[in-house]
Every structure is written in structure tokens, then in C-alpha cells.
Design an enzyme around this catalytic site. Structure first.
Site, PDB file in Angstrom:
ATOM      1  CE  LYS A 195      -2.111   2.513   3.033  1.00 12.30           C
ATOM      2  NZ  LYS A 195      -1.976   3.784   2.287  1.00 12.30           N
ATOM      3  CD  GLU A 271      13.381   1.443   6.926  1.00 18.78           C
ATOM      4  OE1 GLU A 271      12.906   2.071   5.964  1.00 18.78           O
ATOM      5  OE2 GLU A 271      14.383   0.744   6.840  1.00 18.78           O
ATOM      6  CB  CYS A 305      12.836   9.933   7.805  1.00 20.60           C
ATOM      7  SG  CYS A 305      13.918   8.926   6.780  1.00 20.60           S
ATOM      8  CD  GLU A 406       9.244  13.333  11.654  1.00 17.11           C
ATOM      9  OE1 GLU A 406       8.153  12.771  11.880  1.00 17.11           O
ATOM     10  OE2 GLU A 406      10.125  12.832  10.943  1.00 17.11           O
TER      11      GLU A 406
HETATM   12  P1  NAD Z   1       2.079   8.120   7.881  1.00 13.33           P
HETATM   13  O1  NAD Z   1       2.440   7.323   9.085  1.00 13.33           O
HETATM   14  O2  NAD Z   1       1.017   9.129   7.991  1.00 13.33           O
HETATM   15  O3  NAD Z   1       1.639   7.155   6.677  1.00 13.33           O
HETATM   16  C1  NAD Z   1       2.480   6.147   6.183  1.00 13.33           C
HETATM   17  C2  NAD Z   1       1.633   5.054   5.571  1.00 13.33           C
HETATM   18  O4  NAD Z   1       0.884   4.404   6.595  1.00 13.33           O
HETATM   19  C3  NAD Z   1       0.619   5.544   4.545  1.00 13.33           C
HETATM   20  O5  NAD Z   1       0.580   4.617   3.483  1.00 13.33           O
HETATM   21  C4  NAD Z   1      -0.683   5.550   5.346  1.00 13.33           C
HETATM   22  O6  NAD Z   1      -1.837   5.411   4.548  1.00 13.33           O
HETATM   23  C5  NAD Z   1      -0.488   4.340   6.224  1.00 13.33           C
HETATM   24  N1  NAD Z   1      -1.259   4.315   7.470  1.00 13.33           N
HETATM   25  C6  NAD Z   1      -1.645   5.375   8.233  1.00 13.33           C
HETATM   26  N2  NAD Z   1      -2.287   4.924   9.338  1.00 13.33           N
HETATM   27  C7  NAD Z   1      -2.305   3.572   9.277  1.00 13.33           C
HETATM   28  C8  NAD Z   1      -2.835   2.545  10.115  1.00 13.33           C
HETATM   29  N3  NAD Z   1      -3.442   2.825  11.273  1.00 13.33           N
HETATM   30  N4  NAD Z   1      -2.686   1.256   9.726  1.00 13.33           N
HETATM   31  C9  NAD Z   1      -2.040   0.960   8.576  1.00 13.33           C
HETATM   32  N5  NAD Z   1      -1.532   1.881   7.732  1.00 13.33           N
HETATM   33  C10 NAD Z   1      -1.655   3.174   8.079  1.00 13.33           C
HETATM   34  O7  NAD Z   1       3.452   8.759   7.369  1.00 13.33           O
HETATM   35  P2  NAD Z   1       3.637   9.779   6.174  1.00 13.33           P
HETATM   36  O8  NAD Z   1       3.054  11.082   6.592  1.00 13.33           O
HETATM   37  O9  NAD Z   1       3.219   9.141   4.913  1.00 13.33           O
HETATM   38  O10 NAD Z   1       5.247   9.904   6.119  1.00 13.33           O
HETATM   39  C11 NAD Z   1       5.990  10.821   6.861  1.00 13.33           C
HETATM   40  C12 NAD Z   1       6.583  10.144   8.089  1.00 13.33           C
HETATM   41  O11 NAD Z   1       7.382   9.041   7.678  1.00 13.33           O
HETATM   42  C13 NAD Z   1       7.528  11.053   8.865  1.00 13.33           C
HETATM   43  O12 NAD Z   1       7.309  10.856  10.235  1.00 13.33           O
HETATM   44  C14 NAD Z   1       8.909  10.544   8.473  1.00 13.33           C
HETATM   45  O13 NAD Z   1       9.930  10.801   9.405  1.00 13.33           O
HETATM   46  C15 NAD Z   1       8.642   9.079   8.334  1.00 13.33           C
HETATM   47  N6  NAD Z   1       9.648   8.437   7.488  1.00 13.33           N
HETATM   48  C16 NAD Z   1      10.576   7.627   8.058  1.00 13.33           C
HETATM   49  C17 NAD Z   1      11.569   7.040   7.281  1.00 13.33           C
HETATM   50  C18 NAD Z   1      12.622   6.147   7.877  1.00 13.33           C
HETATM   51  O14 NAD Z   1      13.315   5.472   7.121  1.00 13.33           O
HETATM   52  N7  NAD Z   1      12.782   6.113   9.194  1.00 13.33           N
HETATM   53  C19 NAD Z   1      11.592   7.279   5.905  1.00 13.33           C
HETATM   54  C20 NAD Z   1      10.631   8.109   5.355  1.00 13.33           C
HETATM   55  C21 NAD Z   1       9.649   8.686   6.148  1.00 13.33           C
END
Ligand code: NAD
Length: 502
Positions: A195, A271, A305, A406
Site C-alpha cells: 500500500k 522505519e 526522515c 518532528e
Molecule cells: P504516515 O504514518 O502518515 O503514513 C504512512 C503510511 O501508513 C501511509 O501509506 C498511510 O496510509 C499508512 N497508514 C496510516 N495509518 C495507518 C494505520 N493505522 N494502519 C495501517 N496503515 C496506516 O506517514 P507519512 O506522513 O506518509 O510519512 C511521513 C513520516 O514518515 C515522517 O514521520 C517521516 O519521518 C517518516 N519516514 C521515516 C523514514 C525512515 O526510514 N525512518 C523514511 C521516510 C519517512
């Protein structure tokens, strides 16, 4: 520079959809529509990129059953070499359709053309080659042991796939971060249900087309569009036949997913977020430290991130550094990627509201605004987008929320420090622990400080440089487990020891 409009137009023409595209799910080798559609909106000008078919509980179940069935079919019979050959074909096909991928990624994110062309898409393709080659070069592990009767025994360790792996990825590096998980999962013999973020469904849909073109057996790669709770993401992690979950996204989402995965004790690889520190010592190569910090704060509009949101500068060069960073930040050309901008918009208006709320909070918390702090005004269609100015603050206390939480935008707070122990304490005083960057010409000091950073990766005199063989991940709220190289193959495999008595 080749026009992004041309790519987008070409991509739409290839799909034979001159106006609004409909992005479908991909289940059991078929592109599947659904009744529920949501909009994919361009953050450049608020225009409609595509309608997207949201997967409901029934479609998620169909995808899981198809992935489960594929494990017992042709895919399950593939040798490692056969799996790896097809993954190489996936990489080749992404490269053959390079321009389509570039256009699709820019349409969803508005990010700078150079970044998509040089990082997102090439690294997306490279992930398939890298993990295919790595899986192919794994040796069997066998241990001979002595036994009381003198005849001995042989212990062989074989690595089996976990089964059906749910891959859930974010919007900031859509193709790159998704393939970072899909490639090792498939190289290890699993099947996947994937997804992408609801904000960035386009390159994932192209990846499904690539899987179709190269002849990936049905059910090995399934794509589900949608949101989190009570949508595709939530249904995926709750599904009892999903054997493992790999997730990149916010720490709070990781917590919610872990709670849902707990009932079935599913293995998770997370991650998550960061609040990364950059430390600039007075003996650093000043120009390199400034240029590196500009990259580490403002790349991808601060939506990486690994970006530095906390910058600590040794007091003797503090004022000079703040002035230099301000000057550089003010030369960043913000705007439409089609017009050669260095920095695109934030991913959405909703995300911009969140970032702007931190901009107000910072002033209430006592920050001095050095530059930025508001959306730019273009006087054209970009005013309907979600752009924001590169922003720098000083003067906040270490306990301010803007120093602790963040923000995930093009913003940093710069504060002075007087000695090594003080700055190590400040850098580590965070709930997060993803990355750090140290700028100094004293390599002994660099080594001493780097070893004490409570993070998964620490750069010295650089940022974002990575050998894909190294472990990647974070400590504290920044994640669980490590991916990268052999660490990915270990997560996506279940070792089985066969002990044969002679
Ligand atoms: P998010 O957590 O809002 O969403 C990520 C994914 O999870 C999306 O596909 C979303 O639809 C899905 N999702 C949301 N709630 C869910 C649930 N309850 N159950 C299952 N799936 C769910 O994150 P975002 O806003 O897309 O991305 C930004 C965040 O990602 C920032 O916090 C950033 O630091 C982090 N990030 C971390 C890394 C790393 O390698 N550590 C890399 C990139 C981004």
C-alpha cells in the site's frame, strides 16, 4: 531540461487517458477497480492528478488470498536464480519507462526534477538489482558437530520466506522507499501486498504495470490503494493471513500498527520519524558545513526522515554560521518543478497547515525568526499549491516543542554550544534516534562523538550518503529493526535448522 509537462502528457497518452486517469488496484495479476474513489491532488497547483480506487476489506482479503496462493504455486517453485532474474527484469523495465516514472512521481509530489531523476527513480530501480544480487550470493550455512557416539551430526540452516508480507510506505520518497522493502521481500521468496501512501499512488501503479509486463506470476505482487484505519492499511495489518509487516511512516502510526499486529504476534520492521541533530564544530571546513547543512535541512522541502531539524553550532562560529545559512536558504528557488525550481511544495495543504502551526508555535515559544516563516506568493497557479519558505529559527530553549517534535518541513532551529559533552547531551536529548551529522576536521573528535550518538546512522562531513549493504533504521521512537543488505534478507526470511545425525 526536458519538460515535465511532456512526460506527464506522454504518460497519460500511453495509458490512453487524455483527461483524468483512474488508478486501480492490482490483485492476482488483474487491475481491479472499486466503487470508492479518492482524489490524487497535485501539491504544485491543487489540480487533479488522478482518481484512485480505494481497496475495501473484501479487496484486501482477495489480495491476501492471492498472495497466499502464489506461495504454493509457480513462485514457490522458483529457484533463487529464477527469482533474481525476474527482479532484474523489473529494474530494466523501470529504466525503460524512466520518463513515465519521473513524470508520475513529480505529478504526485511536485518535488524537484533533479531529485526525482537522480535519486527517486534510479534508486527505485537499483533496489531490485541490489537485493536480487545479494540474495543470489548468499552461501548455505552448515555446521558440523561432534556427538557422544563419535559419529557427529550436520546442522544445515536454510532460509525460507516469511509468507505474505504487508508493505506500507509513506509519500516522501514514494518509489524508492516502497522498492526498498518490496525488492528484498521478493528476493527472499515472499509474496507482497503493498500500500503506497494515499498522497502518492502513481509510481506504485506504474510498478504494478511493470510487474505485469515482466511476467511476475499472479499474486506475487499485489497493490492496494487507500488510507490507514478503516481502509486498506488498517485491513492489511489486521488480516490474520498476513505473516509480517514492514512499515515506513510516522512513529504514531507505527504504534497503532503494532497494537493491531499484536494479536497475531506478527513480526514488524519499522522505519519511523526523526528529529535529527547536525553538529558543527568551529574547526569544520566552514563552506562544506554550510553547504551540507543546507542540503540536510532543505532537501525535498525538508520532507526526508533524515533531515536535520536541530543544528548545534560551536559558539565561536555561531553568528557567522547563522548568517551564511540564512544567505544560502534565501537563494533556494522555490516553485514549479517544470520551471527548474530547486525546491517544490510540501506534500499537501493539510501538511502545510501542520507545518504552519509549528511556525506560529515557534514564535509563541520565543523563537527569533532568521528567515522564512510563511508561504511564498507567486501570483500564478502555484498559489493554489502547498509551498512554504525555507525557515530558520534561533533562540528556542531545548525544551520547546519545536525543538522536540518532528515538523517534517524545510525548517531548522540553530543553537550555540560551548563544549563536546554539552553538545552530545543536547543531541541525544530526544525521543527520536534516527540520524546525526557531524562537521569537523578533527577525525579523533569525530569518532569519539559519532560513537556516542544515540541514532542508527551518523555521518561525518556528509549527509544522505549510504552503502546499501549497511543496516538502516533508528533507535527509540525512530524504529524497530534494521533494513539494508543482509539485514533486510534476515527480516524477510525465516531460518530453519535441519540437524542430521550421522
Ligand atoms: P504516515 O504514518 O502518515 O503514513 C504512512 C503510511 O501508513 C501511509 O501509506 C498511510 O496510509 C499508512 N497508514 C496510516 N495509518 C495507518 C494505520 N493505522 N494502519 C495501517 N496503515 C496506516 O506517514 P507519512 O506522513 O506518509 O510519512 C511521513 C513520516 O514518515 C515522517 O514521520 C517521516 O519521518 C517518516 N519516514 C521515516 C523514514 C525512515 O526510514 N525512518 C523514511 C521516510 C519517512
Amino acid at each position: 531540461m526536458i519538460s515535465v509537462t511532456f512526460f506527464l502528457w506522454n504518460w497519460k497518452m500511453e495509458q490512453n487517458v487524455p483527461s483524468t486517469k483512474i488508478l486501480k488496484n492490482y490483485i492476482d495479476g488483474q487491475f481491479v477497480k472499486s466503487e470508492m474513489l479518492f482524489d490524487d491532488i497535485s501539491p504544485v497547483d491543487g489540480s487533479l492528478v488522478a482518481h484512485v480506487c480505494e481497496a475495501d476489506k473484501n479487496l484486501v482479503d482477495q489480495a491476501v488470498q492471492s498472495a497466499k496462493k502464489a506461495l504454493d504455486g509457480e513462485w514457490g517453485e522458483f529457484s533463487v536464480d529464477e527469482r533474481c532474474q525476474i527482479l532484474h527484469k523489473v529494474a530494466d523495465e523501470i529504466e525503460r519507462r524512466f520518463d513515465d516514472f519521473v513524470a508520475a512521481e513529480i505529478a504526485d509530489t511536485g518535488k524537484a526534477y533533479a531529485q526525482v531523476k537522480n535519486i527517486d527513480i534510479p534508486r527505485g530501480a537499483a533496489n531490485f538489482r541490489f537485493f536480487a544480487d545479494l540474495a543470489q550470493n548468499q552461501d548455505d550455512k552448515t555446521f558440523e558437530m561432534t556427538t557422544a557416539d563419535g559419529r557427529g551430526a550436520t546442522n544445515q540452516i536454510i532460509y525460507k520466506p516469511m509468507g505474505v508480507v504487508a508493505v506500507i510506505s509513506p509519500w516522501n520518497l514514494p518509489l524508492l522507499l516502497m522498492t526498498w522493502k518490496v525488492a528484498p521481500a521478493l528476493a527472499s521468496g515472499n509474496t507482497v501486498i503493498v500500500k503506497p501512501s494515499e498522497e502518492t499512488p502513481s509510481t506504485a501503479t506504474l510498478l504494478a504495470e511493470v510487474m505485469d509486463t515482466v511476467g511476475m506470476p499472479n499474486g506475487v505482487f499485489n497493490l492496494l490503494h487507500g488510507f490507514g484505519p478503516n481502509s486498506a492499511g488498517g485491513y492489511m495489518v489486521e488480516h490474520p493471513d498476513v505473516n509480517a509487516i514492514t512499515f515506513t511512516g510516522e512513529s504514531s502510526t507505527g504504534k497503532a500498527i503494532m497494537k493491531n499486529a499484536a494479536d497475531n504476534l506478527k513480526p514488524v520492521s519499522f522505519e519511523l520519524g526523526g528529529k535529527n541533530a547536525a553538529i558543527v564544530f568551529a574547526d569544520a571546513d566552514f563552506d562544506k558545513a554550510v553547504a551540507g547543512t543546507v542540503r540536510s535541512v532543505f532537501s525535498n522541502c525538508g520532507q526526508v526522515c533524515l533531515c536535520s531539524e536541530r543544528v548545534y553550532v560551536e559558539r565561536s562560529i555561531f553568528d557567522k554560521f547563522v548568517t551564511a545559512l540564512k544567505e544560502k536558504a534565501e537563494t533556494i528557488k522555490i516553485g514549479n518543478p517544470e520551471e527548474g525550481a530547486d525546491m517544490g511544495p510540501l506534500i499537501s495543504k493539510e501538511h502545510r497547515e501542520k507545518v504552519l502551526s509549528y511556525f506560529s508555535l515557534a514564535l509563541n515559544e520565543g523563537a527569533t525568526l532568521i528567515t522564512g516563516g510563511k508561504p511564498p506568493v507567486f501570483g500564478n497557479e502555484c498559489d493554489n499549491g502547498s509551498f512554504i519558505e525555507p525557515t530558520i529559527w534561533t533562540g528556542l530553549s531545548e525544551n520547546a516543542r519545536c525543538v522536540k517534535e518532528e515538523i517534517f518541513g524545510p525548517v531548522c532551529h540553530i543553537s550555540p554550544f560551548d563544549n563536546v559533552e554539552e553538545v552530545i547531551g543536547k543531541a541525544n536529548d530526544s525521543d527520536y534516534g534516527l540520524a546525526a551529522a557531524i562537521w569537523t576536521t578533527d577525525m579523533d573528535k569525530a569518532n569519539r562523538v559519532a560513537r556516542r550518538m544515540e541514532v542508527g546512522i551518523c555521518w561525518v562531513n556528509d549527509w544522505f550518503l549510504r552503502d546499501l549493504r549497511t543496516p538502516f533504521g533508528g533507535v527509540k521512537l525512530s524504529g524497530i529493526g534494521r533494513e539494508g543488505g543482509i539485514h533486510s534478507l534476515e527480516f524477510y526470511s525465516e531460518p530453519l535448522t535441519i540437524c542430521v545425525k550421522h
